[in-house]
Design a protein around this motif. Sequence first.
Motif, PDB file in Angstrom:
ATOM      1  N   TRP A 170       0.878  -1.176   0.000  1.00  0.00           N
ATOM      2  CA  TRP A 170       0.000   0.000   0.000  1.00  0.00           C
ATOM      3  C   TRP A 170       0.903   1.210   0.000  1.00  0.00           C
ATOM      4  O   TRP A 170       1.861   1.287   0.781  1.00  0.00           O
ATOM      5  N   ALA A 211      -6.541  -2.099   3.418  1.00  0.00           N
ATOM      6  CA  ALA A 211      -5.467  -2.838   2.746  1.00  0.00           C
ATOM      7  C   ALA A 211      -4.824  -3.839   3.701  1.00  0.00           C
ATOM      8  O   ALA A 211      -4.541  -4.985   3.327  1.00  0.00           O
ATOM      9  N   ALA A 217      -4.984  -7.902   3.192  1.00  0.00           N
ATOM     10  CA  ALA A 217      -3.752  -8.678   3.087  1.00  0.00           C
ATOM     11  C   ALA A 217      -3.707  -9.770   4.147  1.00  0.00           C
ATOM     12  O   ALA A 217      -3.321 -10.915   3.871  1.00  0.00           O
ATOM     13  N   VAL A 235      -2.288  -2.679  -3.460  1.00  0.00           N
ATOM     14  CA  VAL A 235      -3.664  -2.676  -2.951  1.00  0.00           C
ATOM     15  C   VAL A 235      -4.118  -1.222  -2.862  1.00  0.00           C
ATOM     16  O   VAL A 235      -3.461  -0.399  -2.222  1.00  0.00           O
ATOM     17  N   VAL A 266      -4.944  -4.137  -7.229  1.00  0.00           N
ATOM     18  CA  VAL A 266      -6.192  -4.652  -6.660  1.00  0.00           C
ATOM     19  C   VAL A 266      -6.890  -3.468  -5.994  1.00  0.00           C
ATOM     20  O   VAL A 266      -6.372  -2.895  -5.037  1.00  0.00           O
ATOM     21  N   LEU A 299     -11.565  -8.286  -1.720  1.00  0.00           N
ATOM     22  CA  LEU A 299     -10.157  -7.976  -1.984  1.00  0.00           C
ATOM     23  C   LEU A 299      -9.200  -9.137  -1.686  1.00  0.00           C
ATOM     24  O   LEU A 299      -8.250  -9.351  -2.449  1.00  0.00           O
ATOM     25  N   ILE A 359      -6.312 -10.439  -4.218  1.00  0.00           N
ATOM     26  CA  ILE A 359      -4.884 -10.422  -3.900  1.00  0.00           C
ATOM     27  C   ILE A 359      -4.263 -11.783  -4.209  1.00  0.00           C
ATOM     28  O   ILE A 359      -3.172 -11.878  -4.789  1.00  0.00           O
TER      29      ILE A 359
END
Length: 369
Positions: A188, A201, A205, A261, A285, A311, A315
Amino acid sequence: MISTSELQGWRGGGMRIVMIAPPWYDVPPVGYGGIEAMLAGLVAGLSRRGHDITLIGAGKPGTPARFLCTYDPAPSERIGEALPEVLHAAMAQDIIADLDADIVHDHSLAGPLTAATRRVPTLITCHGEVDGEYGAYYRVLSETVSMVGISAAQRRLAPDLNWAGVVHNAVEAQSFPFREHKDDWVLWLGRFNEDKGAHLAIDAAQAAGRRILLAGKLTEQVEHDYFEEHVRPRLGAHAEYIGEADASRKRELLAAARCLVFPILWEEPFGMVMIEAMACGTPVVALDRGAVPEVVADGITGFVRSHAEELPEAIEAADMLDPHACRSHVARRFGVDAMSEKYERIYLRLTGGLVEPPGETRDLVLPVN
């Protein structure tokens, strides 16, 4: 494409263009500074096309343009204060009074207030919000300036403004390192503001089982407040804040990451970091807000999703995308030469050097795919 004969017919060659940068960072910026990065590319592109560029800005010279300085050094630590912006605009107007220009292209916020005093056209690029109070401000200016949007999404927020066209921002793709094989962590990169979604983000993740690195601007009080409340509690072995990255470090991070992200929570008018990542061969993403679907080719150069809950899966799927497709997408759609040619066409139209048939002057942006 503007022909050589059309351009040579304008005063026997290129135009005399005055560019006004915001006062906050050098052009190009050492670290954070999306407007300044775009502006450095535009100056370089227009210079290659034979135009005479004078850049009024703060800090140190770093482009092919003649540089006239207002603040040295740039008052980056005073972002959020009104006086540097206003004084910069006043000094810029004083400088312009002694210049022989064909057009003024202003990228600052306060600078357009002086446009009514000029005999030559003033074009402004709207780099941020155009609705709410910003929209009211630009409507007041509509009689004295023409405006360029940086995405169709941005222009849709205020369709009644005095738009001269839409031109996407651009980068010199070759100035970014390309890496085909990526590391396992995700990235990020941006400004620590809730709208930029750093906390989302981290959550995405972690849900994907991937380590995330966060690099970004953390100078203003509102940024510190957001960081302490929403980001610091989420840091740990799986999420690391590594500080603000300078231009060199930013390129290293973007090239190495599994993906960028970009979970924005506002109508982002463009998002330079997305094309910078893709130029490195790194997919993006992102959440489907603002200009994201204009910039990212979904399923080709990244994944555009409607909800944060989607998300993590995106990822995980990022490594299925072709880094070469990401790079070529930027070179083809977001190159500096294409951006410069579109601005050149607008300059010529505003100065009376180019007349186009109705319907060919307002939309200078193409679809993503």
